[in-house]
Design a protein around this motif. Structure first.
Motif, PDB file in Angstrom:
ATOM      1  N   GLN A 115      46.430  -1.476 -58.341  1.00 37.21           N
ATOM      2  CA  GLN A 115      46.131  -0.829 -57.047  1.00 37.21           C
ATOM      3  C   GLN A 115      45.733  -1.876 -56.010  1.00 37.21           C
ATOM      4  O   GLN A 115      46.145  -1.816 -54.852  1.00 37.21           O
ATOM      5  CB  GLN A 115      45.014   0.199 -57.205  1.00 37.21           C
ATOM      6  CG  GLN A 115      45.487   1.491 -57.865  1.00 37.21           C
ATOM      7  CD  GLN A 115      44.328   2.381 -58.308  1.00 37.21           C
ATOM      8  OE1 GLN A 115      43.169   2.037 -58.121  1.00 37.21           O
ATOM      9  NE2 GLN A 115      44.656   3.510 -58.914  1.00 37.21           N
ATOM     10  N   ARG A 118      48.861  -3.748 -54.874  1.00 39.54           N
ATOM     11  CA  ARG A 118      49.651  -2.933 -53.931  1.00 39.54           C
ATOM     12  C   ARG A 118      48.987  -2.979 -52.546  1.00 39.54           C
ATOM     13  O   ARG A 118      49.648  -3.212 -51.541  1.00 39.54           O
ATOM     14  CB  ARG A 118      49.737  -1.500 -54.454  1.00 39.54           C
ATOM     15  CG  ARG A 118      50.674  -0.628 -53.678  1.00 39.54           C
ATOM     16  CD  ARG A 118      50.799   0.749 -54.287  1.00 39.54           C
ATOM     17  NE  ARG A 118      51.679   0.803 -55.432  1.00 39.54           N
ATOM     18  CZ  ARG A 118      51.316   1.109 -56.668  1.00 39.54           C
ATOM     19  NH1 ARG A 118      50.057   1.397 -56.940  1.00 39.54           N
ATOM     20  NH2 ARG A 118      52.199   1.140 -57.646  1.00 39.54           N
ATOM     21  N   THR A 123      54.720  -7.065 -53.825  1.00 39.45           N
ATOM     22  CA  THR A 123      55.842  -6.148 -54.063  1.00 39.45           C
ATOM     23  C   THR A 123      56.340  -6.203 -55.504  1.00 39.45           C
ATOM     24  O   THR A 123      57.104  -5.347 -55.928  1.00 39.45           O
ATOM     25  CB  THR A 123      57.036  -6.489 -53.145  1.00 39.45           C
ATOM     26  OG1 THR A 123      57.464  -7.823 -53.430  1.00 39.45           O
ATOM     27  CG2 THR A 123      56.655  -6.370 -51.680  1.00 39.45           C
ATOM     28  N   LEU A 161      56.411  -2.814 -57.064  1.00 38.14           N
ATOM     29  CA  LEU A 161      55.412  -1.960 -56.428  1.00 38.14           C
ATOM     30  C   LEU A 161      56.061  -1.295 -55.226  1.00 38.14           C
ATOM     31  O   LEU A 161      56.845  -1.927 -54.512  1.00 38.14           O
ATOM     32  CB  LEU A 161      54.214  -2.792 -55.978  1.00 38.14           C
ATOM     33  CG  LEU A 161      53.445  -3.493 -57.100  1.00 38.14           C
ATOM     34  CD1 LEU A 161      52.328  -4.341 -56.517  1.00 38.14           C
ATOM     35  CD2 LEU A 161      52.873  -2.481 -58.073  1.00 38.14           C
ATOM     36  N   GLU A 163      56.773  -0.105 -51.656  1.00 40.94           N
ATOM     37  CA  GLU A 163      56.504  -0.784 -50.371  1.00 40.94           C
ATOM     38  C   GLU A 163      55.366  -0.067 -49.675  1.00 40.94           C
ATOM     39  O   GLU A 163      55.259   1.138 -49.731  1.00 40.94           O
ATOM     40  CB  GLU A 163      57.733  -0.718 -49.475  1.00 40.94           C
ATOM     41  CG  GLU A 163      58.974  -1.375 -50.101  1.00 40.94           C
ATOM     42  CD  GLU A 163      58.967  -2.897 -49.980  1.00 40.94           C
ATOM     43  OE1 GLU A 163      58.570  -3.358 -48.911  1.00 40.94           O
ATOM     44  OE2 GLU A 163      59.351  -3.578 -50.934  1.00 40.94           O
TER      45      GLU A 163
END
Ligand SMILES: CC(C)(COP(=O)(O)OP(=O)(O)OC[C@H]1O[C@@H](n2cnc3c(N)ncnc32)[C@H](O)[C@@H]1OP(=O)(O)O)[C@@H](O)C(=O)NCCC(=O)NCCS
Length: 163
Positions: A115, A118, A123, A161, A163
């Motif tokens: 998390q 991100r 990415t 991940l 975008e």
């Protein structure tokens, strides 16, 4: 340890003040867990390695520690470090002390690290594990990683991940 017996823990960022605590955590990993985490025999952590592992800026490198509420010790660390040559790709690694393994802590802590990655604009995440390290492989699969290459005894895994 059975899941139902998992003691209470809290999660916080790891930092430079955690050098001694992290050295103790390392001592609580079996030789096999150390080998699996560092992808080779690892009898001890040098001062330089302790600095590398704790001197994290929480953006290019993020390290989260799970703290045993009973004694304040670090029982697990999940981290990512950005690749030196790529701004948007980071490598993930996780270690849970043997006593606490198999209780979902590794998966939960790694999820929090993802998390952060991100939110910090990464990415793609990479992870490398021995192919016979079933818990790590399963954890990475559960988190969304796929195998992209075999390199001798090692598996390279990746996750994109959103975008
Ligand atoms: C790999 C590691 C981080 C996983 O954390 P964990 O808290 O022990 O594992 P979890 O409880 O979250 O379980 C992850 C998966 O492994 C499986 N698993 C856990 N222990 C297992 C065991 N002894 N044998 C087989 N599978 C096992 C779980 O069933 C789960 O798979 P599932 O979701 O398909 O059911 C931890 O075992 C560890 O620190 N190992 C030593 C260092 C290491 O290998 N690091 C990985 C480098 S990326």
């Amino acid at each position: 340890m059975p899941l139902a017996l998992l003691p209470h823990y809290t999660v916080r960022a790891l930092g430079p003040d955690d050098r001694s605590a992290l050295a103790v955590t390392f001592e609580r990993l079996s030789a096999e867990s150390r080998r699996r985490r560092f992808l080779g025999p690892k009898p001890r952590l040098s001062d330089r390695e302790l600095t590398f592992l704790t001197d994290v800026d929480q953006v290019r490198q993020v390290a989260l520690a799970a703290i045993d509420e009973r004694d304040g010790s670090i029982v697990a660390v999940a981290r990512y470090h950005a690749w030196a040559d790529r701004d948007d790709v980071a490598d993930v690694a996780v270690a849970v002390i043997d006593e606490w393994q198999g209780c979902r802590l590794g998966t939960r802590l790694a999820r929090q690290v993802i998390q952060h990655a991100r939110a910090n604009g990464f990415t793609r995440l990479t992870g490398t594990t021995y192919w016979d390290n079933r818990p790590a492989r399963r954890m990475l699969r559960t988190l969304g990683f796929n195998t992209v290459a075999f390199d001798g005894p090692l598996l390279d895994m990746e996750m994109r991940l959103a975008e």
